[in-house]
Scaffold this motif. Structure first.
Motif, short mmCIF file in Angstrom:
data_model
loop_
_atom_site.label_atom_id
_atom_site.label_comp_id
_atom_site.label_asym_id
_atom_site.label_seq_id
_atom_site.Cartn_x
_atom_site.Cartn_y
_atom_site.Cartn_z
N UNK A 64 -95.53 -29.53 -62.99
CA UNK A 64 -94.26 -29.02 -62.47
C UNK A 64 -94.13 -27.53 -62.74
N UNK A 65 -93.53 -26.84 -61.79
CA UNK A 65 -93.17 -25.44 -61.96
C UNK A 65 -91.66 -25.35 -61.72
N UNK A 66 -90.92 -25.21 -62.80
CA UNK A 66 -89.46 -25.22 -62.69
C UNK A 66 -88.85 -25.57 -64.03
N UNK A 67 -87.74 -26.29 -63.99
CA UNK A 67 -87.05 -26.65 -65.22
C UNK A 67 -86.97 -28.15 -65.40
N UNK A 68 -85.94 -28.57 -66.16
CA UNK A 68 -85.81 -29.98 -66.48
C UNK A 68 -85.49 -30.84 -65.26
N UNK A 69 -84.81 -30.28 -64.27
CA UNK A 69 -84.53 -31.05 -63.07
C UNK A 69 -85.81 -31.41 -62.34
N UNK A 70 -86.74 -30.45 -62.26
CA UNK A 70 -88.02 -30.72 -61.62
C UNK A 70 -88.84 -31.69 -62.45
N UNK A 71 -88.78 -31.55 -63.77
CA UNK A 71 -89.49 -32.48 -64.63
C UNK A 71 -88.95 -33.90 -64.48
N UNK A 72 -87.63 -34.01 -64.33
CA UNK A 72 -87.03 -35.33 -64.14
C UNK A 72 -87.56 -35.98 -62.86
N UNK A 73 -87.66 -35.20 -61.78
CA UNK A 73 -88.23 -35.73 -60.54
C UNK A 73 -89.68 -36.16 -60.74
N UNK A 74 -90.44 -35.32 -61.44
CA UNK A 74 -91.86 -35.61 -61.64
C UNK A 74 -92.05 -36.90 -62.43
N UNK A 83 -101.82 -40.78 -63.91
CA UNK A 83 -101.83 -39.36 -63.57
C UNK A 83 -101.19 -38.53 -64.67
N UNK A 84 -101.90 -37.54 -65.23
CA UNK A 84 -101.31 -36.70 -66.27
C UNK A 84 -100.24 -35.77 -65.70
N UNK A 85 -99.26 -35.47 -66.55
CA UNK A 85 -98.14 -34.59 -66.18
C UNK A 85 -98.19 -33.33 -67.03
N UNK A 93 -83.05 -24.68 -68.93
CA UNK A 93 -83.04 -25.43 -70.19
C UNK A 93 -84.41 -25.65 -70.78
N UNK A 94 -85.34 -26.23 -70.00
CA UNK A 94 -86.73 -26.46 -70.42
C UNK A 94 -86.84 -27.33 -71.67
N UNK A 95 -85.95 -28.31 -71.79
CA UNK A 95 -85.93 -29.11 -73.01
C UNK A 95 -87.13 -30.03 -73.15
N UNK A 96 -87.59 -30.60 -72.05
CA UNK A 96 -88.74 -31.50 -72.12
C UNK A 96 -89.97 -30.72 -72.57
N UNK A 97 -90.21 -29.57 -71.97
CA UNK A 97 -91.35 -28.74 -72.36
C UNK A 97 -91.23 -28.26 -73.80
#
Length: 296
Positions: A64-74, A83-85, A93-97
């Motif tokens: 993903x290239x973006x923030x937590x919203x994009x990570x949530x979709x991924x 498949x690795x993420x 925010x970038x909390x997951x990363x």
């Protein structure tokens, strides 16, 4: 493993950082010998459809290239698959990363880390939370914090984290404790008046607020932080401690570790990974090893 990988890009993340970050990340990955395909969506539904197609097509990784919203979709696309993420974290925010120890707002470094992990085969399995068919990686929020999210999302005249600081002040003025009914694992249903209840697979939300500071992403458990009924004055004293995680020692705060939780409260919208999940009641469970991540 195929040498073709997919960059899952939110071009509007972080006031346009998503679009700018894709190029240096892609360059690093190509220099490492990978074939890079970029996926963008017209909207969230279209983006998720395209990500799922990439996973079903056998992509070597979804990054993903973006923030937590994009990570949530991924997460909705890769959870439960092989498949690795990966993440090039350039959102607000970038909390997951952050919980995974990944570079923040450094696309080239994030690309290098992903390339090294793929080449070395050092892919890490972590848990996810699940509510119905929805997966989450960081924190599920309910109560005062979710009401701040509600208000902040309505404040379209201002962007960035500052609007959430304003939303906190506005919600404090109108704050009332929330009557909850909750069940932890297979225990009895209990009733509690609480300021908020946060359910953490990861440690942080809101761009680094360590609400579930001791959560571990591969222990098979969710950390449940309950901030009990407290006055506005107490809340003002406790809330700044969330950034360091020292709020967990306050007498108004209790922490439980569970594999599942049921939450019920009237008029409360739950958020997961910063995205609206829907009104309570809900049941959340921890799914061990649900996703493979390119992380240290």
């Amino acid at each position: 493993m195929t040498s073709e990988i997919t960059l899952f890009v939110n071009p509007t993340a972080g006031s346009g950082r998503g679009a700018r970050a894709a190029q240096p990340a892609a360059s690093v990955l190509r220099d490492a010998g990978f074939s890079v395909r970029t996926v963008l969506g017209e909207d969230a539904d279209d983006a998720l459809r395209r990500a799922r197609e990439a996973v079903a097509g056998g992509t070597g990784a979804l990054i993903t290239v973006g923030g937590d919203g994009m990570m949530s979709l991924a997460l909705q696309a890769v959870a439960g698959t092989a498949t690795p993420l990966g993440a090039v974290a350039v959102g607000t925010g970038n909390d997951f990363a952050r919980a995974l120890g990944l570079p923040i707002r450094d696309p080239a470094a994030a690309g290098r880390l992903a390339a090294e992990a793929l080449k070395a085969g050092t892919v890490r399995s972590i848990d996810l939370g699940r509510v119905g068919e929805r997966w989450f990686g960081s924190v599920l929020a309910s109560g005062f914090d979710s009401r701040v999210n509600d208000r902040g999302n309505r404040m379209r005249w201002i962007g960035g984290r500052f609007k959430y600081d304003l939303a906190i002040l506005a919600e404090l003025a109108a704050f009332r404790p929330v009557p909850y009914r909750l069940r932890l694992d297979d225990g009895p249903v209990t009733e509690v008046e609480a300021t908020l209840i946060a359910v953490g697979n990861g440690t942080t939300y809101g761009g680094g607020m360590r609400i579930c500071a001791d959560a571990v992403m591969d222990d098979g458990l969710l950390d449940v932080t309950v901030v009990g009924d407290c006055s506005r004055t107490t809340l003002l004293k406790v809330f700044p401690k969330v950034y360091r995680g020292t709020h967990l020692g306050h007498p108004a705060v209790t922490v439980h570790r569970v594999s599942s939780i049921s939450l019920e409260a009237a008029g409360v919208t739950a958020y997961a990974d910063g995205e609206p999940l829907g009104p309570l009641p809900l049941d959340a469970t921890c799914v061990p090893g649900a996703v493979r991540v390119l992380a240290p």
